[in-house]
Design a protein around this motif. Structure first.
Motif, PDB file in Angstrom:
ATOM      1  N   ALA A   1     113.877  -9.955  28.423  1.00  0.00           N
ATOM      2  CA  ALA A   1     114.859 -10.024  29.506  1.00  0.00           C
ATOM      3  C   ALA A   1     115.669  -8.732  29.586  1.00  0.00           C
ATOM      4  CB  ALA A   1     115.775 -11.223  29.305  1.00  0.00           C
ATOM      5  N   ALA A   2     116.039  -8.156  28.430  1.00  0.00           N
ATOM      6  CA  ALA A   2     116.838  -6.921  28.418  1.00  0.00           C
ATOM      7  C   ALA A   2     116.075  -5.765  29.054  1.00  0.00           C
ATOM      8  CB  ALA A   2     117.217  -6.580  26.975  1.00  0.00           C
TER       9      ALA A   2
ATOM     10  N   ASN B   1     114.901 -12.609  24.517  1.00  0.00           N
ATOM     11  CA  ASN B   1     116.058 -11.757  24.757  1.00  0.00           C
ATOM     12  C   ASN B   1     115.637 -10.308  24.982  1.00  0.00           C
ATOM     13  OD1 ASN B   1     118.270  -9.839  23.339  1.00  0.00           O
ATOM     14  ND2 ASN B   1     119.278 -11.557  24.377  1.00  0.00           N
TER      15      ASN B   1
ATOM     16  N   ASN C   1     122.623 -10.829  30.470  1.00  0.00           N
ATOM     17  CA  ASN C   1     121.584 -11.406  29.606  1.00  0.00           C
ATOM     18  C   ASN C   1     122.222 -12.391  28.634  1.00  0.00           C
ATOM     19  OD1 ASN C   1     119.395 -12.014  28.050  1.00  0.00           O
ATOM     20  ND2 ASN C   1     118.983  -9.924  27.371  1.00  0.00           N
TER      21      ASN C   1
ATOM     22  N   THR D   1     120.512 -14.823  27.103  1.00  0.00           N
ATOM     23  CA  THR D   1     119.452 -15.484  26.337  1.00  0.00           C
ATOM     24  C   THR D   1     119.756 -15.415  24.845  1.00  0.00           C
ATOM     25  OG1 THR D   1     118.177 -13.427  26.294  1.00  0.00           O
ATOM     26  CG2 THR D   1     117.694 -14.970  28.067  1.00  0.00           C
TER      27      THR D   1
END
Length: 461
Positions: free
Chosen positions: A320-321, A317, A340, A342
């Motif tokens: 991805a952020a 997470n 996002n 995730t």
């Protein structure tokens, strides 16, 4: 790769390296020859039996004794030939050549020919002084069956001993008996010498054939090595051409635009408001150029030096952020939303740098092929020992026939919905980096409905 191939020597013994193959080859030759020899022997023996049985029917005394002896000896020959012939055919057909009884057959037949020749020569002494059958048996076995010299010497010695007693029993005249002793010994000596020479020639021929096979094997290995080197050179050449193409077309263009803009500013040919209008496009090109350089460097390192994978636990997470924040300005230009989705608690065990590059490329591709007001979503989920990460978009999708070549070396980029350019390196790098981390990558897509790119990496256990 060098192979040491020795020149064959003409001697009478196999060395330790040749012994197994040499004996097997000799056995194959002997069994093959016995098939033809026995087929002829069956015809000859049955012809002799028929000839002596139906003719000379009025014989009596010594002539009758000679006739019955010849019929009995040739009948024995026929039975032995028939049983042995069927055995040889069975052994060759079933591949039983390594059995002990298969190896014993040529030696048995060698001795049998000599013994039956001795018996017939002894029976012939009833009506003649010649020992022709014994001489024929000696020379025939020497020429047909390949037996090592020491064994053949022993067999001939045994045959001559048997011959000595048989001739003594059947021949009453001492002068004829002495002549037969000498002729028999001469026949044995000549036959053994002939057998020895033929064995020597077989060993020499076997070594020549072995040398040829070694040379053929060496040539095949050299050809495979040359083919491998040629393939590597073709791949290197293809990579070099591709690298120059990327640098000359895709990298030079954005840098040239940036240089022209700087020159306009320096010469005051462009106003500040006009420059501010160009800033978003300039930021987008700078981001794409940085992305391109990142891919080029990783691709070059992977192909030239090899990239070492350093796996460790990290939160998907958070990774991805960070990447989504990197692409926010580019997404705003196309009025796109990146979400996002995730799992904040889900962790992967892989090389964070490699997985970050994979995610950047997938999100960049989703931006490139999405239309305005579209949505791009990043997901993650646990799949046992693996973690699956996916990037979904509502873009233009991919034609089914193009999907198999997406991750290949020959895949070249196509323009995005706003004319964005790329190199085609991204997905190839994604596949290599995912596989280096022990995962797989794939895609599901429908034209006009968007695409879903997914990949797996090991999960934190």
């Amino acid at each position: 790769m060098k192979h040491k191939i020795s020149i064959p020597k003409a001697d009478f013994r196999f060395n330790r390296e040749e012994s197994g193959a040499g004996k097997e080859e000799a056995l194959k030759v002997n069994l093959g020859r016995l098939v033809y020899l026995i087929s002829i022997g069956l015809s000859v023996s049955i012809a002799h039996v028929i000839l002596f049985y139906f003719f000379n029917s009025g014989a009596s005394g010594t002539a009758l004794q000679w006739k019955n002896g010849i019929i009995a000896s040739h009948s024995t020959m026929f039975v032995v030939f028939l049983i042995t012939g069927l055995s040889v055919i069975f052994i060759r057909k079933r591949g039983l050549i390594n059995k002990s009884y298969a190896r014993a057959i040529p030696h048995f037949m060698f001795l049998f020919f000599l013994m039956i020749g001795t018996i017939i020569a002894g029976i012939d002494q009833l009506i003649t002084n010649a020992i022709t059958p014994f001489m024929i048996a000696c020379f025939f076995t020497a020429m047909v069956l390949i037996i090592p010299p020491l064994l053949s010497a022993l067999y001939y010695l045994m045959a001559y001993t048997f011959f000595f007693f048989v001739i003594t029993h059947f021949q009453p005249f001492q002068d004829v008996l002495l002549s037969n002793y000498v002729n028999g010994l001469t026949s044995v000596a000549i036959a053994w010498f002939l057998s020895m020479i033929l064995w020597r020639n077989f060993v020499y021929r076997f070594r020549n054939d072995r040398l040829v096979r070694q040379q053929q094997t060496a040539l095949q290995e050299q050809n495979l090595e040359l083919s491998r080197i040629a393939n590597e050179l073709r791949e290197v050449n293809k990579s070099r051409i591709r690298l120059f193409s990327i640098i000359s077309h895709d990298l030079r263009g954005p840098l040239g635009n940036l240089s022209n803009l700087m020159r306009l500013l320096q010469n005051e040919d462009i106003t500040e408001p006009e420059f501010k209008e160009l800033l978003p496009e300039l930021a987008s090109q700078t981001l794409l150029t940085g992305e391109l350089l990142d891919n080029l460097l990783n691709w070059s390192k992977n192909n030239l030096d090899g990239i070492t994978c350093h796996p460790k636990a990290f939160t998907i997470n958070e990774t991805a952020a960070n990447i989504i924040r990197l692409y926010e300005s580019q997404a705003s230009l196309k009025v796109l939303e990146i979400i996002n989705n995730t799992d904040p608690q889900l962790k992967a065990f892989a090389d964070p740098g490699m997985i970050s590059l994979v995610l950047r490329n997938l999100i960049s591709n989703a931006l490139k092929f999405s239309k305005k007001n579209g949505v791009i979503s990043v997901y993650s989920k646990s799949k046992g020992e693996l973690t699956e990460i996916s990037v979904e978009d509502s873009g233009i999708g991919i034609e089914p026939e193009r999907i198999p070549s997406l991750f290949g070396d020959d895949q070249f980029s196509t323009q995005g919905t706003a004319g964005e350019k790329g190199t085609g390196l991204g997905l190839m790098l994604c596949k290599e980096f995912v596989e280096r981390n022990g995962g797989h990558i794939g895609v599901q897509s429908s034209p006009g409905k968007g695409s879903r790119f997914w990949f797996t990496v090991p999960a934190v256990q």
